[in-house]
Design a protein around this motif. Structure first.
Motif, mmCIF file in Angstrom:
data_model
loop_
_atom_site.group_PDB
_atom_site.id
_atom_site.type_symbol
_atom_site.label_atom_id
_atom_site.label_comp_id
_atom_site.label_asym_id
_atom_site.label_seq_id
_atom_site.Cartn_x
_atom_site.Cartn_y
_atom_site.Cartn_z
ATOM 1 N N ALA A 36 -35.815 96.306 10.728
ATOM 2 C CA ALA A 36 -36.020 95.989 9.315
ATOM 3 C C ALA A 36 -36.795 97.116 8.654
ATOM 4 C CB ALA A 36 -36.777 94.671 9.161
ATOM 5 N N ALA A 37 -36.549 97.328 7.403
ATOM 6 C CA ALA A 37 -37.277 98.319 6.635
ATOM 7 C C ALA A 37 -37.131 97.955 5.166
ATOM 8 C CB ALA A 37 -36.726 99.720 6.894
ATOM 9 N N VAL A 38 -38.045 98.455 4.359
ATOM 10 C CA VAL A 38 -37.996 98.154 2.936
ATOM 11 C C VAL A 38 -36.870 98.941 2.279
ATOM 12 C CG1 VAL A 38 -39.254 98.272 0.764
ATOM 13 C CG2 VAL A 38 -40.467 97.725 2.882
ATOM 14 N N VAL A 39 -36.075 98.265 1.480
ATOM 15 C CA VAL A 39 -35.054 98.915 0.669
ATOM 16 C C VAL A 39 -35.436 98.688 -0.789
ATOM 17 C CG1 VAL A 39 -32.614 99.026 0.070
ATOM 18 C CG2 VAL A 39 -33.294 98.484 2.422
ATOM 19 N N VAL A 40 -35.586 99.762 -1.530
ATOM 20 C CA VAL A 40 -35.973 99.653 -2.933
ATOM 21 C C VAL A 40 -34.747 99.242 -3.740
ATOM 22 C CG1 VAL A 40 -36.924 100.860 -4.936
ATOM 23 C CG2 VAL A 40 -37.744 101.413 -2.628
ATOM 24 N N ILE A 41 -34.813 98.075 -4.337
ATOM 25 C CA ILE A 41 -33.670 97.526 -5.065
ATOM 26 C C ILE A 41 -34.128 97.000 -6.427
ATOM 27 C CG2 ILE A 41 -32.298 96.941 -3.033
ATOM 28 C CD1 ILE A 41 -33.343 94.076 -3.247
ATOM 29 N N PRO A 42 -33.217 96.940 -7.394
ATOM 30 C CA PRO A 42 -33.575 96.421 -8.711
ATOM 31 C C PRO A 42 -33.683 94.906 -8.707
ATOM 32 C CG PRO A 42 -31.247 96.922 -8.635
ATOM 33 C CD PRO A 42 -31.815 97.410 -7.323
ATOM 34 N N HIS A 121 -36.532 86.557 -7.944
ATOM 35 C CA HIS A 121 -37.508 87.421 -7.268
ATOM 36 C C HIS A 121 -37.604 87.078 -5.784
ATOM 37 C CE1 HIS A 121 -40.530 90.500 -7.407
ATOM 38 N NE2 HIS A 121 -41.405 89.718 -6.789
ATOM 39 N N LEU A 122 -37.466 85.812 -5.449
ATOM 40 C CA LEU A 122 -37.422 85.446 -4.030
ATOM 41 C C LEU A 122 -36.232 86.121 -3.358
ATOM 42 C CD1 LEU A 122 -38.257 81.621 -4.183
ATOM 43 C CD2 LEU A 122 -39.781 83.485 -3.505
ATOM 44 N N LEU A 123 -35.090 86.157 -4.036
ATOM 45 C CA LEU A 123 -33.924 86.840 -3.475
ATOM 46 C C LEU A 123 -34.177 88.334 -3.341
ATOM 47 C CD1 LEU A 123 -30.826 85.154 -5.188
ATOM 48 C CD2 LEU A 123 -31.923 84.603 -3.007
ATOM 49 N N ALA A 128 -34.760 92.889 0.145
ATOM 50 C CA ALA A 128 -35.467 94.166 0.247
ATOM 51 C C ALA A 128 -36.275 94.322 1.520
ATOM 52 C CB ALA A 128 -36.393 94.353 -0.962
ATOM 53 N N VAL A 129 -36.858 93.222 2.021
ATOM 54 C CA VAL A 129 -37.822 93.387 3.100
ATOM 55 C C VAL A 129 -37.765 92.316 4.181
ATOM 56 C CG1 VAL A 129 -39.661 92.113 1.940
ATOM 57 C CG2 VAL A 129 -40.276 93.934 3.519
#
Length: 233
Positions: A36-42, A121-123, A128-129
């Motif tokens: 797992a890793a953070v993906v910066v998403i809108p 925002h939960l989605l 994302a993480v």
């Protein structure tokens, strides 16, 4: 490696020495964790209205221990329960679901205050993480349909937001592969007591150390404004 978590869990009965031995032989340490890793998403382009009263979200993203741990620290979340979604009540138990013969997905049920945190925002945190939404029927070392990525909308508005958000994210090119998350229907069944609040009760469990501690840290780093230090029950 599909049954690593089951093996470790059953070894709890045998004591700490058995757990440590299994961890040393089969599990990577936190430094080698790559599932797992953070993906910066809108943020999602549409959202569920922020009405009064609590709302419920049901999400599946692999092992429910880590999913529960992440969302317990989201500000605005009132409770998180681990369980099984998408199958029947008759076989909604850890043994049968883990045997991959029931159709359930390991999932969490989130009760949240929509005036403090939105469904969209939960989605966003989910994609994302909290897990890797591009993996099919697995997360990290856990393999099988019960570890699939899935969203179980609780109403038509949630379904529309989830569908639109997946299409939106696929169009961003932020993920290396197409999102595999499924939009499903089905009831949620609470898991056994030993699986509830698992990370907080078992902070030194080898699976938690190898796969979930960093997820929580990633969430805190990526979403500092959403972090709550005291986890929801």
């Amino acid at each position: 490696m599909a049954n690593i978590r089951k093996t470790i869990t059953s070894s709890i009965i045998g004591g700490a020495a058995a757990i440590a031995a299994i961890a040393a032989l089969t599990l990577p340490g936190p430094a080698t964790r790559a599932d797992a890793a953070v993906v910066v998403i809108p943020a999602p382009e549409i959202n569920v209205p922020r009405t009064g009263g609590t709302q419920v979200a049901v999400l599946a993203g692999g092992c429910f221990w880590g999913m529960e741990a992440v969302f317990q620290h989201v500000d605005g979340v009132q409770s998180v329960v681990s369980g099984y979604a998408g199958g029947s009540a008759a076989d909604a138990n850890y043994r049968d679901v883990s045997a991959e013969r029931t159709g359930h997905a390991e999932a969490i049920r989130i009760v949240y205050d929509p005036t403090e945190v939105s469904y969209g925002h939960l989605l966003r945190i989910f994609f994302a993480v909290a897990h890797d939404p591009t993996q099919v029927n697995r997360q990290g070392p856990d393999v099988g349909p019960s570890y699939r990525s899935a969203i179980f909308p609780q109403n038509a508005q949630q379904r529309q937001v989830a569908q639109r958000y997946i299409a939106q994210l696929n169009g961003t090119g932020r993920f290396p592969r197409t999102i595999a998350t499924r939009i499903e229907s089905g009831r949620f069944y609470e898991a056994e007591e030993e699986h509830q609040n698992f990370m907080n009760r078992n902070p030194r469990h080898p699976y938690i150390l190898a796969h979930d501690v960093e997820k929580v840290r990633d969430f805190r780093r990526a979403f500092p404004n959403d972090w709550r230090a005291t986890p929801a029950s």
